[in-house]
Design a protein around this motif. Structure first.
Motif, short mmCIF file in Angstrom:
data_model
loop_
_atom_site.label_atom_id
_atom_site.label_comp_id
_atom_site.label_asym_id
_atom_site.label_seq_id
_atom_site.Cartn_x
_atom_site.Cartn_y
_atom_site.Cartn_z
N LEU A 102 11.91 -23.67 5.12
CA LEU A 102 11.95 -23.38 6.54
C LEU A 102 12.81 -24.75 7.00
N GLU A 103 13.74 -24.21 7.95
CA GLU A 103 14.61 -25.31 8.52
C GLU A 103 14.78 -24.94 10.07
N VAL A 104 14.39 -25.86 10.96
CA VAL A 104 14.41 -25.62 12.51
C VAL A 104 15.22 -26.28 12.95
N THR A 105 15.99 -25.57 13.89
CA THR A 105 17.15 -26.13 14.72
C THR A 105 16.92 -26.08 16.25
N ASP A 106 17.70 -26.42 16.97
CA ASP A 106 17.52 -26.16 18.55
C ASP A 106 17.84 -24.54 18.90
N ASP A 107 18.43 -23.97 18.10
CA ASP A 107 18.43 -22.52 18.36
C ASP A 107 17.76 -21.48 17.80
N GLY A 108 17.04 -21.86 16.54
CA GLY A 108 16.34 -20.91 15.91
C GLY A 108 15.96 -21.36 14.65
N PHE A 109 15.51 -20.65 13.57
CA PHE A 109 15.16 -21.11 12.42
C PHE A 109 15.39 -20.29 11.13
N SER A 110 15.55 -20.87 10.23
CA SER A 110 15.67 -20.28 9.06
C SER A 110 14.49 -20.23 7.92
N ILE A 111 14.17 -19.18 7.18
CA ILE A 111 13.16 -19.17 6.30
C ILE A 111 13.43 -18.25 5.25
N THR A 112 12.70 -18.46 4.04
CA THR A 112 12.87 -17.51 2.95
C THR A 112 11.44 -16.89 2.69
#
Length: 160
Positions: A73-83
């Protein structure tokens, strides 16, 4: 033309900021207790990233569950990525906040629904849709909130 306050877009930004804050906490500390999320997003969003087979299976929208197993889980200002795991096959996803249609945590009966306006409506108004806050009943924990479930507050009633 008279200037007006765009409460709808302000609420959208605030609620997407809330989602970012919740996910940032989960990124740092993990999911607390019984909390888990149903997140429905628009797979057609130009910045959404998912495997081609998932895009073909879910051509317009997809609901993912973030509960027992997730990774990266990686959270940024524009969205997030997750597996997430799809039938014992881990698949990475990137979900922009603007693509999120619903965010539900049934463990605490909390849900947000972002509704979009049809393009046929007043095209002169710049409108990114309406926000509805839904209260999710515990019996609905297996499915995200849908229209008609729980108490829904729509911002339409406050618009001119």
């Amino acid at each position: 033309m008279a200037r007006s306050i765009d409460y709808g877009n302000l609420m959208h930004r605030a609620m997407r900021g809330l989602i970012q804050e919740v996910l940032t906490d989960v990124q740092k500390n993990g999911l607390p207790g019984p909390h888990h999320f149903f997140i429905t997003f628009d797979t057609r969003h130009p910045d959404a990233q998912l495997a081609q087979w998932l895009r073909e299976r879910y051509p317009s929208e997809m609901t993912v569950v973030m509960q027992h197993w997730y990774d990266g889980l990686e959270v940024t200002d524009d969205g997030f990525s997750i597996t997430l795991n799809f039938g014992d096959a881990p698949e990475p996803l990137y979900i922009p906040y603007d693509a999120i249609q619903t965010f539900v945590d049934p463990s605490v009966e909390f849900g947000l629904r972002f509704e979009t306006q049809d393009e046929e409506e007043d095209e002169d108004e710049e409108d990114n849709g309406d926000l509805a806050v839904a209260e999710v009943e515990p019996d609905d924990a297996k499915e995200p909130a849908k229209s008609g479930d729980g108490a829904v507050v729509s911002l339409d009633s406050f618009r001119k």
